[in-house]
Design a protein around this motif. Sequence first.
Motif, PDB file in Angstrom:
ATOM      1  N   SER A 268       0.741  -1.312  -0.127  1.00 39.65           N
ATOM      2  CA  SER A 268       0.109  -0.026  -0.209  1.00 39.65           C
ATOM      3  C   SER A 268       0.776   1.360   0.053  1.00 39.65           C
ATOM      4  O   SER A 268       0.230   2.242   0.097  1.00 39.65           O
ATOM      5  N   THR A 269       2.222   1.030  -0.311  1.00 37.10           N
ATOM      6  CA  THR A 269       3.087   2.263  -0.090  1.00 37.10           C
ATOM      7  C   THR A 269       3.132   3.119   1.181  1.00 37.10           C
ATOM      8  O   THR A 269       2.755   4.419   0.994  1.00 37.10           O
ATOM      9  N   THR A 270       2.791   2.326   2.247  1.00 34.83           N
ATOM     10  CA  THR A 270       2.688   3.120   3.375  1.00 34.83           C
ATOM     11  C   THR A 270       3.879   2.716   4.512  1.00 34.83           C
ATOM     12  O   THR A 270       3.702   2.859   5.674  1.00 34.83           O
ATOM     13  N   ARG A 271       4.822   2.291   3.971  1.00 38.18           N
ATOM     14  CA  ARG A 271       6.067   1.743   4.728  1.00 38.18           C
ATOM     15  C   ARG A 271       6.601   2.814   5.569  1.00 38.18           C
ATOM     16  O   ARG A 271       6.628   4.265   5.359  1.00 38.18           O
ATOM     17  N   GLY A 272       6.493   2.414   7.069  1.00 30.73           N
ATOM     18  CA  GLY A 272       6.942   3.335   7.848  1.00 30.73           C
ATOM     19  C   GLY A 272       5.957   4.243   8.364  1.00 30.73           C
ATOM     20  O   GLY A 272       6.068   5.129   9.628  1.00 30.73           O
ATOM     21  N   ARG A 285       4.109  12.811   6.160  1.00 29.93           N
ATOM     22  CA  ARG A 285       5.360  13.025   5.764  1.00 29.93           C
ATOM     23  C   ARG A 285       5.929  11.703   4.909  1.00 29.93           C
ATOM     24  O   ARG A 285       6.908  11.565   3.878  1.00 29.93           O
ATOM     25  N   LYS A 286       5.607  10.791   5.410  1.00 30.15           N
ATOM     26  CA  LYS A 286       6.082   9.455   5.148  1.00 30.15           C
ATOM     27  C   LYS A 286       5.409   8.993   3.872  1.00 30.15           C
ATOM     28  O   LYS A 286       5.727   8.174   2.869  1.00 30.15           O
ATOM     29  N   ARG A 287       4.083   9.196   3.803  1.00 25.00           N
ATOM     30  CA  ARG A 287       3.194   8.721   2.484  1.00 25.00           C
ATOM     31  C   ARG A 287       3.055   9.844   1.398  1.00 25.00           C
ATOM     32  O   ARG A 287       3.041   9.135   0.257  1.00 25.00           O
ATOM     33  N   THR A 288       3.232  11.001   1.742  1.00 21.77           N
ATOM     34  CA  THR A 288       3.025  12.017   0.630  1.00 21.77           C
ATOM     35  C   THR A 288       4.126  11.840  -0.588  1.00 21.77           C
ATOM     36  O   THR A 288       3.630  11.768  -1.856  1.00 21.77           O
ATOM     37  N   PRO A 289       5.491  11.442  -0.375  1.00 19.59           N
ATOM     38  CA  PRO A 289       6.401  11.164  -1.501  1.00 19.59           C
ATOM     39  C   PRO A 289       5.700  10.162  -2.536  1.00 19.59           C
ATOM     40  O   PRO A 289       5.878  10.204  -3.550  1.00 19.59           O
ATOM     41  N   TRP A 290       5.174   9.037  -1.818  1.00 16.43           N
ATOM     42  CA  TRP A 290       4.807   7.870  -2.735  1.00 16.43           C
ATOM     43  C   TRP A 290       3.651   8.528  -3.674  1.00 16.43           C
ATOM     44  O   TRP A 290       3.451   8.156  -4.718  1.00 16.43           O
ATOM     45  N   ILE A 292       2.947  11.476  -4.391  1.00 19.87           N
ATOM     46  CA  ILE A 292       3.116  12.372  -5.457  1.00 19.87           C
ATOM     47  C   ILE A 292       4.175  11.656  -6.663  1.00 19.87           C
ATOM     48  O   ILE A 292       3.828  11.823  -7.880  1.00 19.87           O
ATOM     49  N   LEU A 293       4.907  10.656  -6.269  1.00 20.39           N
ATOM     50  CA  LEU A 293       5.574   9.727  -7.377  1.00 20.39           C
ATOM     51  C   LEU A 293       4.458   9.038  -8.136  1.00 20.39           C
ATOM     52  O   LEU A 293       4.521   9.109  -9.374  1.00 20.39           O
ATOM     53  N   LEU A 294       3.278   8.504  -7.453  1.00 22.34           N
ATOM     54  CA  LEU A 294       2.467   7.659  -8.386  1.00 22.34           C
ATOM     55  C   LEU A 294       1.461   8.724  -9.178  1.00 22.34           C
ATOM     56  O   LEU A 294       1.210   8.417 -10.317  1.00 22.34           O
ATOM     57  N   MET A 295       1.499  10.200  -8.531  1.00 21.67           N
ATOM     58  CA  MET A 295       0.802  11.063  -9.442  1.00 21.67           C
ATOM     59  C   MET A 295       1.622  11.409 -10.680  1.00 21.67           C
ATOM     60  O   MET A 295       0.821  11.488 -11.802  1.00 21.67           O
ATOM     61  N   PHE A 296       2.850  11.419 -10.492  1.00 23.52           N
ATOM     62  CA  PHE A 296       3.680  11.692 -11.942  1.00 23.52           C
ATOM     63  C   PHE A 296       3.532  10.523 -12.954  1.00 23.52           C
ATOM     64  O   PHE A 296       3.399  10.470 -14.081  1.00 23.52           O
TER      65      PHE A 296
END
Length: 454
Positions: A268-272, A285-290, A292-296
């Motif tokens: 689920s891209t929620t590691r940590g 903070r841990k989930r937002t980068p994933w 944003i990456l998936l959004m791109f």
Amino acid sequence: MVKLNEETRAAYSQYLLDLLQDGEDTVFRSKFLDLHPVDQVEVVHQMKEEDRTRFYAIMTSAELADIFEELELEEQKDMALEWENGNMSDVFHHMNADDVADFLGELEEEERENILTGMEDEDAEDVKELLAYEEETAGAIMTKELIHLHEAEKVGDVLGRLREEAPDAEMIYYLYVVDESEKLTGVVSLRDLMVASLDEKVGDVMSRRVVSVHVNDDQENVAQLIQKYDFLAAPVVSAHNQLLGIVTVDDVIDVFEEEATEDLAEFSTTRGATDANISAFQAARKRTPWIILLMFFGMITAGIIGQFEETLEQVVLLSAFIPMLMGSAGNVGTQSLAVVVRGLALGNFERKGLFRALVREFGTGLMIGIACALALLAMIPLFYDGNLFLGFIVGFSIFISLGIAAVIGSIVPLIINQLNLDPAIASGPFITTFIDVVSITIYFSIATMLLQFL
């Protein structure tokens, strides 16, 4: 031992707290210690700071150790902050070395050294040894509290020794036999000892077919081995087959929980960010980068749709089926991903073969695709003015897409596994995004080729 149900737990906890606050120490201790350790922890959770101060004063170190072992890590840290270092060392003396190592491993080096300095030398050495092993290995989760036997010992002498040493051992149902060099030579169960003649030697009763694990084996492999053989424990040996400790079934349960949580986080891209104790800001903070990456990555899908703009302009109705197509293909891919990752985790493919698994998943995807295609062939003409050919385009596209999605969902984790990485990192969102690109390309390619018939 008192067993509490949901109705009586709250009332009984309050009764105990009232006893503690009223200074009824003797009655409180008697009633409190009659509870299961898990229920004891729930009572401690309800104590105020002044209640806990009095509680620590009337409980022995051994009793506090039982409670401490039942707490979550963050709760252990909070409780430790309320103790003096001397008290902590006394409590840790009554705990198993692996439980102490688990706690100290989360502390800063200076704090860890202060506590180890206050512990007895033998206890401290055992803990230091466990801390020295790499995380998530057999050495890191094993316990040192075990009883060694020797082949020449008589069964009667062993039973007498067990009466004295068993209270300090983690496990006595399996007893491991070593030679003069501490090398593992056999195993004997407590049941075998109980039914054997008192004059028989351990070497005549034991089994020499011992299943052991290496100290550097991955904890997940150790857990799978114990599950496979239905063991209560497994011995841990060095490269020279010297017995170092044991991994018990309660450690295995913790490993399965940890690995399942880790795999879920990867999926689920929620590691940590799965820890309920962290704040909303930390989780974001841990989930937002994933995200944003998936959004791109999602913009790639939008770009592909843009490439078929002319097709869409001619038959705008095609756009109505994009969410359904992407969702169905993504779901099938995620299902295949879950099946393969689980199979890799359990070692199923080693027994049945990778190729057979891939063929099965591809066949499964195609069969699901046929069922979906037939359903669309029946429904689309019904809802869209008898447009049978539109139903054929959408149905054929979903048939091909689901078959390919199943293959992608199966192959990607296998490739990652061959790279000696955790296959769970081929998480659902990444697989889904990749499959979206493939399915949309298939859909509009077929629609463009057959556009003249719409």
